[in-house]
Design a protein around this motif. Structure first.
Motif, PDB file in Angstrom:
ATOM      1  N   VAL A   1      40.696  56.253  74.918  1.00 60.67           N
ATOM      2  CA  VAL A   1      39.237  56.314  74.897  1.00 60.67           C
ATOM      3  C   VAL A   1      38.589  54.987  75.302  1.00 60.67           C
ATOM      4  O   VAL A   1      37.529  54.981  75.936  1.00 60.67           O
ATOM      5  N   LEU A   2      39.221  53.869  74.995  1.00 60.41           N
ATOM      6  CA  LEU A   2      38.575  52.580  75.235  1.00 60.41           C
ATOM      7  C   LEU A   2      39.070  51.831  76.470  1.00 60.41           C
ATOM      8  O   LEU A   2      38.310  51.097  77.099  1.00 60.41           O
ATOM      9  N   ALA A   3      40.341  51.979  76.825  1.00 61.33           N
ATOM     10  CA  ALA A   3      40.948  51.082  77.822  1.00 61.33           C
ATOM     11  C   ALA A   3      40.187  51.051  79.150  1.00 61.33           C
ATOM     12  O   ALA A   3      39.999  49.990  79.737  1.00 61.33           O
ATOM     13  N   HIS A   4      39.750  52.204  79.643  1.00 65.04           N
ATOM     14  CA  HIS A   4      39.103  52.231  80.957  1.00 65.04           C
ATOM     15  C   HIS A   4      37.698  51.645  80.945  1.00 65.04           C
ATOM     16  O   HIS A   4      37.109  51.412  82.000  1.00 65.04           O
ATOM     17  N   ARG A   5      37.148  51.410  79.749  1.00 63.71           N
ATOM     18  CA  ARG A   5      35.801  50.837  79.645  1.00 63.71           C
ATOM     19  C   ARG A   5      35.825  49.308  79.579  1.00 63.71           C
ATOM     20  O   ARG A   5      34.784  48.667  79.760  1.00 63.71           O
ATOM     21  N   LEU A   6      36.971  48.737  79.263  1.00 62.84           N
ATOM     22  CA  LEU A   6      37.074  47.301  79.024  1.00 62.84           C
ATOM     23  C   LEU A   6      37.429  46.570  80.313  1.00 62.84           C
ATOM     24  O   LEU A   6      38.249  47.029  81.094  1.00 62.84           O
ATOM     25  N   ILE A   7      36.829  45.406  80.507  1.00 58.05           N
ATOM     26  CA  ILE A   7      37.106  44.586  81.692  1.00 58.05           C
ATOM     27  C   ILE A   7      37.562  43.208  81.220  1.00 58.05           C
ATOM     28  O   ILE A   7      36.814  42.513  80.513  1.00 58.05           O
ATOM     29  N   PRO A   8      38.776  42.812  81.571  1.00 54.24           N
ATOM     30  CA  PRO A   8      39.260  41.491  81.147  1.00 54.24           C
ATOM     31  C   PRO A   8      38.640  40.378  81.978  1.00 54.24           C
ATOM     32  O   PRO A   8      38.165  40.600  83.100  1.00 54.24           O
ATOM     33  N   THR A   9      38.651  39.175  81.433  1.00 58.74           N
ATOM     34  CA  THR A   9      38.192  38.023  82.197  1.00 58.74           C
ATOM     35  C   THR A   9      39.239  37.659  83.248  1.00 58.74           C
ATOM     36  O   THR A   9      40.420  37.970  83.100  1.00 58.74           O
ATOM     37  N   ARG A  10      38.793  37.016  84.314  1.00 62.57           N
ATOM     38  CA  ARG A  10      39.745  36.594  85.348  1.00 62.57           C
ATOM     39  C   ARG A  10      40.755  35.605  84.783  1.00 62.57           C
ATOM     40  O   ARG A  10      41.924  35.608  85.159  1.00 62.57           O
TER      41      ARG A  10
ATOM     42  N   SER B   1      48.452  42.148  85.184  1.00 57.59           N
ATOM     43  CA  SER B   1      47.375  42.953  85.763  1.00 57.59           C
ATOM     44  C   SER B   1      46.265  43.142  84.734  1.00 57.59           C
ATOM     45  O   SER B   1      46.443  42.882  83.536  1.00 57.59           O
ATOM     46  N   GLY B   2      45.119  43.619  85.221  1.00 52.94           N
ATOM     47  CA  GLY B   2      44.018  43.900  84.312  1.00 52.94           C
ATOM     48  C   GLY B   2      44.364  44.959  83.295  1.00 52.94           C
ATOM     49  O   GLY B   2      43.968  44.882  82.121  1.00 52.94           O
ATOM     50  N   VAL B   3      45.114  45.971  83.715  1.00 52.10           N
ATOM     51  CA  VAL B   3      45.525  47.043  82.791  1.00 52.10           C
ATOM     52  C   VAL B   3      46.416  46.487  81.687  1.00 52.10           C
ATOM     53  O   VAL B   3      46.265  46.829  80.510  1.00 52.10           O
ATOM     54  N   GLN B   4      47.347  45.623  82.051  1.00 52.22           N
ATOM     55  CA  GLN B   4      48.226  45.015  81.052  1.00 52.22           C
ATOM     56  C   GLN B   4      47.438  44.153  80.080  1.00 52.22           C
ATOM     57  O   GLN B   4      47.683  44.174  78.866  1.00 52.22           O
ATOM     58  N   ALA B   5      46.480  43.398  80.607  1.00 52.37           N
ATOM     59  CA  ALA B   5      45.667  42.534  79.741  1.00 52.37           C
ATOM     60  C   ALA B   5      44.893  43.354  78.722  1.00 52.37           C
ATOM     61  O   ALA B   5      44.846  43.014  77.529  1.00 52.37           O
TER      62      ALA B   5
END
Length: 347
Positions: free
Chosen positions: A301-310, A319-323
């Motif tokens: 429910v949450l993972a696709h909404r979150l954006i990691p910092t560079r 990767s961003g998904v792993q982070a």
């Protein structure tokens, strides 16, 4: 281009709508019937089938992301074929127009007035195939319908049928010819799942079973639209205790202040996490939500909404998904889990 399946012509089941409300056992039986039907054509993917049903019964929308050829569209079609509701399929392509999705007003020369011609979104289940192969302008045509369950064309608002669910498939962004979904649209999907490759035994069974026949041609509806509405109504009534609500809010708010995330989860995510947890509890035969239900659904429910910092991505060479996955695991580990007895959780 749009495609309408045979099930889209199924009449509204008024008899089912007059049936009394379900009880916990009847909910499980009817839901398992739908699951079994979906799994007949989806070898070795019980989690994906279960999540698809959870999202539909929680009145949300599902995003299925993976490489081509792993069964994304098969899952969407199998779910649609299992319930006797109206179904429309939209093949998203670069030349697809927003009006193909929402509809358009056409001038009737006989009556000398404009008539609204509904687009493909006017159905109970909309299969948005390869949604990220169309332009952002066309993708945005779904924003209003997914959130408000209505379409506004030329200043007039048209209600969508109920229940209404979008099941969208998308290829990874590194694939050619794809456009990134905007944050506003990703946030409207209740959950995102990946199919993954089947194991060797499931792939071998697939070769043998599909040599001469398409399994999708062998299944039909096992529940009516009225049955789906009764399932949804039962799930809405599942109890969520204040301590579980607080646990859910604590997890979501932690994403907004985490140093490795530049975009946390929205209040919409909190609402959808609880709704999905209610359905999961009902599928397990309970009339109340446990913290474990929240834990199981947190990533989808949450993972696709979150954006990691560079910095979070580059510093650890991931990767961003792993982070994002590592952040969610960390939040689950450090957020106190309610340990009250079941009496407090269910009353």
């Amino acid at each position: 281009m749009t495609e309408q399946s045979n099930t889209s012509r199924a009449p509204r089941d008024t008899v089912a709508e007059l049936k009394p409300p379900l009880n916990a056992e009847e909910f499980q039986v009817l839901a398992e019937r739908i699951l079994d039907n979906v799994e007949r054509v989806l070898d070795g993917k019980p989690f994906a089938a279960r999540m698809a049903l959870i999202v539909m019964l929680a009145e949300g929308h599902l995003l299925i992301e993976d490489v081509p050829g792993v069964g994304k569209t098969v899952l969407a079609k199998a779910l649609a074929a299992s319930v006797g509701s109206t179904v429309r399929r939209i093949q998203f392509t670069p030349d697809l127009l927003p009006s193909d999705v929402t509809g358009v007003s056409i001038f009737n020369q006989v009556d000398r007035e404009f008539e609204f011609k509904p687009g493909a979104v006017f159905a109970n289940i909309v299969i948005a195939d390869e949604i990220n192969r169309s332009s952002p302008k066309t993708q945005s045509a779904l924003l209003e319908s997914m959130e408000e369950r209505q379409v506004t064309v030329d200043g007039e608002t048209h209600a969508l049928p109920s229940p209404f669910t979008v099941v969208a498939t998308q290829n990874p962004l590194e694939m050619e010819g794809t456009y990134a979904l905007p944050e506003a649209q990703r946030d409207r999907f209740m959950a995102r799942i990946s199919m993954g490759y089947p194991d060797a035994s499931a792939e071998l069974a697939m070769l043998r079973q599909r040599d001469t026949v398409n399994p999708l041609d062998t299944i039909g509806p096992v529940a009516s639209r009225g049955d789906v509405e009764r399932l949804i109504a039962w799930a809405r009534g599942v109890f969520v205790s204040p301590i579980v609500e607080q646990y859910c809010v604590s997890l979501v708010q932690a994403t907004r202040v985490h140093p490795e995330l530049r975009l946390g989860a929205s209040p919409r995510a909190t609402l959808q996490l609880v709704r999905a947890a209610k359905v999961l509890a009902a599928l397990d035969g309970r009339e109340f939500v446990l913290p474990d239900d929240i834990d199981q659904l947190l990533a989808p429910v949450l993972a696709h909404r979150l954006i990691p910092t560079r910095r979070a991505v580059s510093a650890h060479d991931r990767s961003g998904v792993q982070a994002v996955s590592e952040v969610l695991v960390e939040l689950l580990e450090r957020t106190p889990v309610p340990h009250s007895g079941r009496t407090e959780l269910r009353s």
